[in-house]
Design a protein around this motif. Structure first.
Motif, PDB file in Angstrom:
ATOM      1  N   ILE A  95       0.853  -1.183   0.000  1.00  0.00           N
ATOM      2  CA  ILE A  95       0.000   0.000   0.000  1.00  0.00           C
ATOM      3  C   ILE A  95       0.897   1.244   0.000  1.00  0.00           C
ATOM      4  O   ILE A  95       1.930   1.278   0.664  1.00  0.00           O
ATOM      5  CB  ILE A  95      -0.927  -0.004   1.242  1.00  0.00           C
ATOM      6  CG1 ILE A  95      -1.918  -1.171   1.151  1.00  0.00           C
ATOM      7  CG2 ILE A  95      -1.658   1.318   1.394  1.00  0.00           C
ATOM      8  CD1 ILE A  95      -2.753  -1.379   2.397  1.00  0.00           C
ATOM      9  N   ASN A  96       0.519   2.233  -0.782  1.00  0.00           N
ATOM     10  CA  ASN A  96       1.248   3.506  -0.902  1.00  0.00           C
ATOM     11  C   ASN A  96       2.680   3.343  -1.414  1.00  0.00           C
ATOM     12  O   ASN A  96       3.586   4.054  -0.982  1.00  0.00           O
ATOM     13  CB  ASN A  96       1.269   4.260   0.446  1.00  0.00           C
ATOM     14  CG  ASN A  96      -0.100   4.717   0.868  1.00  0.00           C
ATOM     15  OD1 ASN A  96      -0.920   5.109   0.032  1.00  0.00           O
ATOM     16  ND2 ASN A  96      -0.379   4.647   2.151  1.00  0.00           N
ATOM     17  N   SER A  97       2.874   2.406  -2.348  1.00  0.00           N
ATOM     18  CA  SER A  97       4.221   2.204  -2.905  1.00  0.00           C
ATOM     19  C   SER A  97       4.324   2.675  -4.359  1.00  0.00           C
ATOM     20  O   SER A  97       5.178   2.203  -5.099  1.00  0.00           O
ATOM     21  CB  SER A  97       4.624   0.737  -2.782  1.00  0.00           C
ATOM     22  OG  SER A  97       3.772  -0.080  -3.570  1.00  0.00           O
ATOM     23  N   CYS A  98       3.431   3.581  -4.779  1.00  0.00           N
ATOM     24  CA  CYS A  98       3.475   4.199  -6.114  1.00  0.00           C
ATOM     25  C   CYS A  98       3.157   3.223  -7.245  1.00  0.00           C
ATOM     26  O   CYS A  98       3.665   3.359  -8.354  1.00  0.00           O
ATOM     27  CB  CYS A  98       4.815   4.885  -6.358  1.00  0.00           C
ATOM     28  SG  CYS A  98       5.163   6.196  -5.171  1.00  0.00           S
ATOM     29  N   LYS A  99       2.300   2.244  -6.978  1.00  0.00           N
ATOM     30  CA  LYS A  99       1.925   1.269  -8.016  1.00  0.00           C
ATOM     31  C   LYS A  99       1.232   1.949  -9.199  1.00  0.00           C
ATOM     32  O   LYS A  99       1.542   1.643 -10.345  1.00  0.00           O
ATOM     33  CB  LYS A  99       1.017   0.182  -7.428  1.00  0.00           C
ATOM     34  CG  LYS A  99       1.672  -0.651  -6.344  1.00  0.00           C
ATOM     35  CD  LYS A  99       0.748  -1.691  -5.757  1.00  0.00           C
ATOM     36  CE  LYS A  99      -0.478  -1.163  -5.079  1.00  0.00           C
ATOM     37  NZ  LYS A  99      -0.241  -0.364  -3.859  1.00  0.00           N
ATOM     38  N   SER A 100       0.322   2.860  -8.919  1.00  0.00           N
ATOM     39  CA  SER A 100      -0.391   3.557 -10.001  1.00  0.00           C
ATOM     40  C   SER A 100       0.566   4.387 -10.844  1.00  0.00           C
ATOM     41  O   SER A 100       0.453   4.424 -12.072  1.00  0.00           O
ATOM     42  CB  SER A 100      -1.485   4.459  -9.429  1.00  0.00           C
ATOM     43  OG  SER A 100      -2.413   3.705  -8.691  1.00  0.00           O
ATOM     44  N   THR A 101       1.521   5.027 -10.195  1.00  0.00           N
ATOM     45  CA  THR A 101       2.531   5.824 -10.899  1.00  0.00           C
ATOM     46  C   THR A 101       3.350   4.927 -11.822  1.00  0.00           C
ATOM     47  O   THR A 101       3.643   5.301 -12.969  1.00  0.00           O
ATOM     48  CB  THR A 101       3.444   6.543  -9.884  1.00  0.00           C
ATOM     49  OG1 THR A 101       2.622   7.356  -9.049  1.00  0.00           O
ATOM     50  CG2 THR A 101       4.498   7.380 -10.571  1.00  0.00           C
ATOM     51  N   LYS A 102       3.709   3.740 -11.350  1.00  0.00           N
ATOM     52  CA  LYS A 102       4.467   2.796 -12.181  1.00  0.00           C
ATOM     53  C   LYS A 102       3.649   2.335 -13.381  1.00  0.00           C
ATOM     54  O   LYS A 102       4.170   2.223 -14.493  1.00  0.00           O
ATOM     55  CB  LYS A 102       4.905   1.580 -11.349  1.00  0.00           C
ATOM     56  CG  LYS A 102       5.976   1.900 -10.331  1.00  0.00           C
ATOM     57  CD  LYS A 102       6.304   0.690  -9.478  1.00  0.00           C
ATOM     58  CE  LYS A 102       7.227   1.070  -8.344  1.00  0.00           C
ATOM     59  NZ  LYS A 102       7.446  -0.027  -7.401  1.00  0.00           N
ATOM     60  N   LEU A 103       2.347   2.079 -13.157  1.00  0.00           N
ATOM     61  CA  LEU A 103       1.495   1.667 -14.278  1.00  0.00           C
ATOM     62  C   LEU A 103       1.374   2.789 -15.300  1.00  0.00           C
ATOM     63  O   LEU A 103       1.453   2.551 -16.504  1.00  0.00           O
ATOM     64  CB  LEU A 103       0.110   1.246 -13.773  1.00  0.00           C
ATOM     65  CG  LEU A 103      -0.808   0.634 -14.825  1.00  0.00           C
ATOM     66  CD1 LEU A 103      -0.260  -0.708 -15.320  1.00  0.00           C
ATOM     67  CD2 LEU A 103      -2.216   0.453 -14.270  1.00  0.00           C
ATOM     68  N   LYS A 104       1.217   4.020 -14.825  1.00  0.00           N
ATOM     69  CA  LYS A 104       1.125   5.177 -15.730  1.00  0.00           C
ATOM     70  C   LYS A 104       2.408   5.335 -16.528  1.00  0.00           C
ATOM     71  O   LYS A 104       2.383   5.586 -17.737  1.00  0.00           O
ATOM     72  CB  LYS A 104       0.846   6.445 -14.918  1.00  0.00           C
ATOM     73  CG  LYS A 104       0.872   7.740 -15.719  1.00  0.00           C
ATOM     74  CD  LYS A 104      -0.370   7.949 -16.530  1.00  0.00           C
ATOM     75  CE  LYS A 104      -0.561   9.356 -17.045  1.00  0.00           C
ATOM     76  NZ  LYS A 104       0.364   9.805 -18.044  1.00  0.00           N
ATOM     77  N   GLY A 123      -2.454   0.661 -26.091  1.00  0.00           N
ATOM     78  CA  GLY A 123      -3.589   0.251 -25.296  1.00  0.00           C
ATOM     79  C   GLY A 123      -4.296   1.436 -24.673  1.00  0.00           C
ATOM     80  O   GLY A 123      -4.114   2.582 -25.077  1.00  0.00           O
ATOM     81  N   ASP A 124      -5.117   1.128 -23.676  1.00  0.00           N
ATOM     82  CA  ASP A 124      -5.874   2.164 -22.988  1.00  0.00           C
ATOM     83  C   ASP A 124      -6.427   1.579 -21.696  1.00  0.00           C
ATOM     84  O   ASP A 124      -6.430   0.369 -21.507  1.00  0.00           O
ATOM     85  CB  ASP A 124      -7.016   2.680 -23.866  1.00  0.00           C
ATOM     86  CG  ASP A 124      -7.412   4.111 -23.538  1.00  0.00           C
ATOM     87  OD1 ASP A 124      -6.935   4.664 -22.520  1.00  0.00           O
ATOM     88  OD2 ASP A 124      -8.207   4.684 -24.314  1.00  0.00           O
ATOM     89  N   GLY A 125      -6.904   2.442 -20.847  1.00  0.00           N
ATOM     90  CA  GLY A 125      -7.468   1.986 -19.589  1.00  0.00           C
ATOM     91  C   GLY A 125      -7.462   3.091 -18.564  1.00  0.00           C
ATOM     92  O   GLY A 125      -7.530   4.272 -18.917  1.00  0.00           O
ATOM     93  N   PHE A 126      -7.307   2.702 -17.305  1.00  0.00           N
ATOM     94  CA  PHE A 126      -7.528   3.619 -16.200  1.00  0.00           C
ATOM     95  C   PHE A 126      -6.509   3.414 -15.089  1.00  0.00           C
ATOM     96  O   PHE A 126      -6.156   2.285 -14.772  1.00  0.00           O
ATOM     97  CB  PHE A 126      -8.923   3.380 -15.611  1.00  0.00           C
ATOM     98  CG  PHE A 126      -9.991   3.444 -16.662  1.00  0.00           C
ATOM     99  CD1 PHE A 126     -10.581   4.655 -16.994  1.00  0.00           C
ATOM    100  CD2 PHE A 126     -10.373   2.294 -17.342  1.00  0.00           C
ATOM    101  CE1 PHE A 126     -11.543   4.709 -17.987  1.00  0.00           C
ATOM    102  CE2 PHE A 126     -11.341   2.345 -18.333  1.00  0.00           C
ATOM    103  CZ  PHE A 126     -11.930   3.557 -18.657  1.00  0.00           C
ATOM    104  N   ILE A 127      -6.076   4.531 -14.521  1.00  0.00           N
ATOM    105  CA  ILE A 127      -5.298   4.483 -13.287  1.00  0.00           C
ATOM    106  C   ILE A 127      -6.053   5.292 -12.233  1.00  0.00           C
ATOM    107  O   ILE A 127      -6.812   6.206 -12.576  1.00  0.00           O
ATOM    108  CB  ILE A 127      -3.859   5.020 -13.437  1.00  0.00           C
ATOM    109  CG1 ILE A 127      -3.855   6.487 -13.864  1.00  0.00           C
ATOM    110  CG2 ILE A 127      -3.040   4.142 -14.354  1.00  0.00           C
ATOM    111  CD1 ILE A 127      -2.559   7.183 -13.579  1.00  0.00           C
ATOM    112  N   ALA A 128      -5.842   4.951 -10.989  1.00  0.00           N
ATOM    113  CA  ALA A 128      -6.463   5.677  -9.884  1.00  0.00           C
ATOM    114  C   ALA A 128      -5.489   6.729  -9.374  1.00  0.00           C
ATOM    115  O   ALA A 128      -4.303   6.455  -9.199  1.00  0.00           O
ATOM    116  CB  ALA A 128      -6.837   4.714  -8.767  1.00  0.00           C
ATOM    117  N   GLU A 129      -6.020   7.932  -9.160  1.00  0.00           N
ATOM    118  CA  GLU A 129      -5.201   9.024  -8.636  1.00  0.00           C
ATOM    119  C   GLU A 129      -5.757   9.452  -7.280  1.00  0.00           C
ATOM    120  O   GLU A 129      -6.920   9.811  -7.163  1.00  0.00           O
ATOM    121  CB  GLU A 129      -5.222  10.194  -9.615  1.00  0.00           C
ATOM    122  CG  GLU A 129      -4.343  11.349  -9.195  1.00  0.00           C
ATOM    123  CD  GLU A 129      -4.372  12.464 -10.211  1.00  0.00           C
ATOM    124  OE1 GLU A 129      -3.477  12.479 -11.077  1.00  0.00           O
ATOM    125  OE2 GLU A 129      -5.306  13.299 -10.151  1.00  0.00           O
TER     126      GLU A 129
END
Length: 157
Positions: free
Chosen positions: A9-18, A27-33
């Motif tokens: 948790i809070n390890s910048c996973k969304s940032t890495k996916l982006k 591709g396309d999709g969604f990240i949570a901010e």
């Protein structure tokens, strides 16, 4: 193929996916901010990767104004029904147009309870689309087993 960004948790996973999306622009999709207010999470938006469109996704119950329909609650977090409706509609379009990979942030406790992005993930897997997912490291085995994901690799730093 399923590619997974994982971490605590809070390890910048969304940032890495982006970053993974930005490096390939495929591709396309969604990240949570996440948006903070002091030490508390205020709310999350889903960001549609190809357009930057913001979709209200989660709000902490202390900040809920009662205007949007809530579909799930997990702890103090309320999940907007409209976000899941939008994601499902758009992912159906991605599959129809063969837009790959599809990015989903994140597959977690809701999906393990057949909620959240469960239905969308099942559609993506059934379509054999390439996927890029965020999954917390403590849930990896449960997610892989539940969705019978056998071919996967981790997205590195």
């Amino acid at each position: 193929m399923v590619k997974i960004v994982t971490g605590k948790i809070n390890s910048c996973k969304s940032t890495k996916l982006k970053k993974y999306y930005d490096d390939s622009l495929k591709g396309d999709g969604f990240i949570a901010e996440k948006h903070m207010q002091g030490n508390f999470v205020h709310y999350y938006d889903l960001i549609h990767l190809s357009t930057g469109q913001r979709i209200p996704y989660i709000v902490r119950n202390d900040f809920y104004d009662g205007k949007e329909e809530i579909i799930y609650q997990k702890g103090p977090y309320l999940f907007y029904k409209s976000a899941f409706d939008t994601v499902e509609k758009m992912v159906d379009e991605f599959i129809c147009k063969n837009i790959s990979p599809i990015y989903l942030d994140e597959i977690s406790l809701l999906e393990l309870e057949d909620k959240g992005f469960h239905k969308v993930l099942k559609k993506c897997l059934a379509s054999n689309m390439n996927l890029c997912l965020v999954v917390r490291e403590d849930l990896i085995d449960k997610v892989l087993n539940k969705y019978q994901i056998r071919k996967f690799e981790f997205i590195g730093d």
